[in-house]
Design a protein around this motif. Structure first.
Motif, PDB file in Angstrom:
ATOM      1  N   MET A   1       0.872  -1.089   0.074  1.00 12.36           N
ATOM      2  CA  MET A   1       0.093  -0.074   0.065  1.00 12.36           C
ATOM      3  C   MET A   1       1.080   1.138   0.054  1.00 12.36           C
ATOM      4  O   MET A   1       1.901   1.360   0.757  1.00 12.36           O
ATOM      5  CB  MET A   1      -1.092   0.171   1.320  1.00 12.36           C
ATOM      6  N   THR A   2       0.529   2.146  -0.814  1.00  9.46           N
ATOM      7  CA  THR A   2       1.197   3.420  -0.994  1.00  9.46           C
ATOM      8  C   THR A   2       0.483   4.527  -0.179  1.00  9.46           C
ATOM      9  O   THR A   2      -0.766   4.628  -0.488  1.00  9.46           O
ATOM     10  CB  THR A   2       1.543   3.851  -2.354  1.00  9.46           C
ATOM     11  N   ALA A   3       0.991   5.174   0.797  1.00  8.66           N
ATOM     12  CA  ALA A   3       0.602   6.430   1.510  1.00  8.66           C
ATOM     13  C   ALA A   3       0.161   7.415   0.180  1.00  8.66           C
ATOM     14  O   ALA A   3       1.155   7.638  -0.438  1.00  8.66           O
ATOM     15  CB  ALA A   3       1.262   6.769   2.568  1.00  8.66           C
ATOM     16  N   THR A   4      -0.849   8.102   0.345  1.00  6.82           N
ATOM     17  CA  THR A   4      -1.263   9.284  -0.520  1.00  6.82           C
ATOM     18  C   THR A   4      -1.029  10.529   0.026  1.00  6.82           C
ATOM     19  O   THR A   4      -1.950  11.345   0.586  1.00  6.82           O
ATOM     20  CB  THR A   4      -2.924   8.824  -0.701  1.00  6.82           C
ATOM     21  N   LEU A   5       0.192  10.864  -0.201  1.00  3.63           N
ATOM     22  CA  LEU A   5       0.712  12.466   0.235  1.00  3.63           C
ATOM     23  C   LEU A   5      -0.289  13.698  -0.625  1.00  3.63           C
ATOM     24  O   LEU A   5      -0.322  14.545  -0.151  1.00  3.63           O
ATOM     25  CB  LEU A   5       2.055  12.611   0.027  1.00  3.63           C
ATOM     26  N   TYR A   6      -0.379  13.362  -1.842  1.00  2.00           N
ATOM     27  CA  TYR A   6      -1.369  14.010  -2.828  1.00  2.00           C
ATOM     28  C   TYR A   6      -2.546  14.426  -2.141  1.00  2.00           C
ATOM     29  O   TYR A   6      -3.193  15.266  -2.510  1.00  2.00           O
ATOM     30  CB  TYR A   6      -1.175  13.702  -4.181  1.00  2.00           C
ATOM     31  N   ARG A   7      -3.017  13.557  -1.310  1.00  4.75           N
ATOM     32  CA  ARG A   7      -4.476  13.650  -0.875  1.00  4.75           C
ATOM     33  C   ARG A   7      -4.423  14.487   0.665  1.00  4.75           C
ATOM     34  O   ARG A   7      -5.027  15.584   0.725  1.00  4.75           O
ATOM     35  CB  ARG A   7      -5.127  12.314  -0.622  1.00  4.75           C
ATOM     36  N   SER A   8      -3.449  14.100   1.298  1.00  2.00           N
ATOM     37  CA  SER A   8      -3.208  14.829   2.717  1.00  2.00           C
ATOM     38  C   SER A   8      -3.023  16.144   2.344  1.00  2.00           C
ATOM     39  O   SER A   8      -3.290  16.976   3.525  1.00  2.00           O
ATOM     40  CB  SER A   8      -2.273  13.902   3.529  1.00  2.00           C
ATOM     41  N   ASP A   9      -2.125  16.428   1.359  1.00  2.00           N
ATOM     42  CA  ASP A   9      -1.655  17.877   1.269  1.00  2.00           C
ATOM     43  C   ASP A   9      -1.392  18.181  -0.244  1.00  2.00           C
ATOM     44  O   ASP A   9      -0.234  17.810  -0.927  1.00  2.00           O
ATOM     45  CB  ASP A   9      -0.333  18.316   2.107  1.00  2.00           C
ATOM     46  N   PRO A  10      -2.458  18.625  -1.130  1.00  2.00           N
ATOM     47  CA  PRO A  10      -2.330  18.750  -2.542  1.00  2.00           C
ATOM     48  C   PRO A  10      -1.102  19.679  -2.958  1.00  2.00           C
ATOM     49  O   PRO A  10      -0.971  19.688  -4.074  1.00  2.00           O
ATOM     50  CB  PRO A  10      -3.889  18.771  -2.934  1.00  2.00           C
ATOM     51  N   TYR A  11      -1.021  20.681  -2.144  1.00  2.00           N
ATOM     52  CA  TYR A  11      -0.034  21.632  -2.326  1.00  2.00           C
ATOM     53  C   TYR A  11       1.583  21.341  -1.801  1.00  2.00           C
ATOM     54  O   TYR A  11       2.294  22.163  -2.246  1.00  2.00           O
ATOM     55  CB  TYR A  11      -0.355  22.957  -1.359  1.00  2.00           C
ATOM     56  N   LEU A  12       1.544  20.157  -1.475  1.00  2.00           N
ATOM     57  CA  LEU A  12       2.850  19.759  -1.286  1.00  2.00           C
ATOM     58  C   LEU A  12       3.883  19.665  -2.532  1.00  2.00           C
ATOM     59  O   LEU A  12       3.303  18.952  -3.618  1.00  2.00           O
ATOM     60  CB  LEU A  12       2.813  18.253  -0.590  1.00  2.00           C
ATOM     61  N   ARG A  13       5.183  20.159  -2.766  1.00  2.00           N
ATOM     62  CA  ARG A  13       5.720  20.224  -4.220  1.00  2.00           C
ATOM     63  C   ARG A  13       6.873  19.130  -3.977  1.00  2.00           C
ATOM     64  O   ARG A  13       7.162  18.579  -5.266  1.00  2.00           O
ATOM     65  CB  ARG A  13       6.404  21.493  -4.242  1.00  2.00           C
ATOM     66  N   GLU A  14       7.335  18.870  -2.620  1.00  2.00           N
ATOM     67  CA  GLU A  14       8.373  17.986  -2.713  1.00  2.00           C
ATOM     68  C   GLU A  14       8.277  16.976  -1.385  1.00  2.00           C
ATOM     69  O   GLU A  14       7.624  17.565  -0.597  1.00  2.00           O
ATOM     70  CB  GLU A  14       9.991  18.440  -2.629  1.00  2.00           C
TER      71      GLU A  14
END
Length: 239
Positions: A1-14
C-alpha cells in the motif's frame, strides 16, 4: 500500500519516500506518493525522483495492484533500487492547473444541475458531458453564473462517509459513467462552501484548490452535441 501524500496535502511540492517495489514494465513504487495517479478524468502527475547518485524523470503516474501507486519513468531512464531513499519533486505548475480546472468542473455541475455522463481534465481546460437533450439557451448567463460562484471564494474541504452511507444517499453521485471509488469501507466527499454557504458536495478522489477564488476567470468554450441526449460543455481557466 502506498500512502497518499497528494491527498493529505495537495499543495506539497517535494517529499521524501522509500522505494518499496519495481514493476515488470519499469515502474517504481514508493512508500508514500506525492504524485496523483490517473483517475476520475484527471491525468497522472509528472515530475522526477532524485537520490544520492541518480535521478529519474516521472512521465506518468498510474494505479497498480492493490493500493500501490506506480511512477512510470522516461524511456531508458535509470531506476532506484528497492530500499533507496528518494526525494520526490512534483511538476507543480502542471498539477496546479489540473487542480484549478478540476474544481471549476465541480462548479460547472452546480450551474448546470443535470446528470454528468463523462468528463476530462486538462492543463487549463476541461469538459463535462451532460444528459442534456437541448443546448442551453443562454451560454453567456451560464458563464456569468460560473464566475459569480468563483468570486465568492468559498472554501473547498473534504469529508468521509461509509460505503453504506453513500448507497443510502445516491443523490450525492452526479456522474452516471464513473462509479465513486468504493470497497475500502469509506468514500471521500469534496465540499464547496460551509453550512449555509455550501453549494456542492459530491464524491471525488482528485486534487482541488483550497478556495475557489484560486480558479480565476472561467470562460465557457464549445457546447457540442454528443449523441441523442448528450451535450459536451468545455471550459477554459485563465492564467
Amino acid at each position: 500500500m502506498t500512502a497518499t501524500l497528494y491527498r493529505s496535502d495537495p499543495y506539497l511540492r517535494e517529499a521524501p519516500g522509500i522505494v518499496t517495489g519495481l514493476t515488470p514494465d519499469g515502474g517504481v513504487v514508493l512508500s508514500a506518493s506525492l504524485f496523483y495517479p490517473q483517475g476520475g478524468g484527471q491525468p497522472g502527475d509528472t515530475g522526477r525522483l532524485v537520490w544520492l547518485d541518480g535521478e529519474m524523470e516521472v512521465t506518468d503516474t498510474r494505479k497498480g495492484d492493490g493500493e500501490a501507486i506506480v511512477l512510470l519513468p522516461a524511456e531508458a531512464a535509470p531506476r532506484p533500487d528497492v530500499g533507496t531513499p528518494v526525494t520526490q519533486v512534483l511538476d507543480w505548475e502542471r498539477r496546479y492547473r489540473y487542480m484549478r480546472v478540476h474544481t471549476a468542473l465541480h462548479l460547472l455541475s452546480v450551474v448546470i444541475p443535470l446528470p454528468v455522463t463523462g468528463g476530462a481534465i486538462g492543463a487549463g481546460k476541461g469538459r463535462l458531458d451532460f444528459d442534456m437533450p437541448d443546448a442551453p439557451e443562454d451560454k453567456a448567463a451560464l458563464e456569468a453564473a460560473l464566475n459569480d460562484l468563483v468570486a465568492r471564494d468559498l472554501p473547498v474541504t473534504e469529508d468521509w462517509i461509509t460505503d453504506e452511507e453513500l448507497q443510502a444517499n445516491p443523490g450525492l453521485v452526479k456522474t452516471m459513467s464513473v462509479t465513486p471509488p468504493m470497497g475500502t469501507g469509506r468514500v471521500r466527499l469534496i465540499r464547496i462552501g460551509e453550512e449555509e454557504t455550501q453549494v456542492d458536495l459530491q464524491p471525488c478522489g482528485g486534487t482541488h484548490v483550497r478556495r475557489i477564488g484560486e480558479i480565476g476567470t472561467v470562460t465557457l468554450g464549445k457546447i457540442e452535441k454528443k449523441g441523442k441526449q448528450n451535450r459536451r460543455v468545455s471550459l477554459l481557466v485563465g492564467g
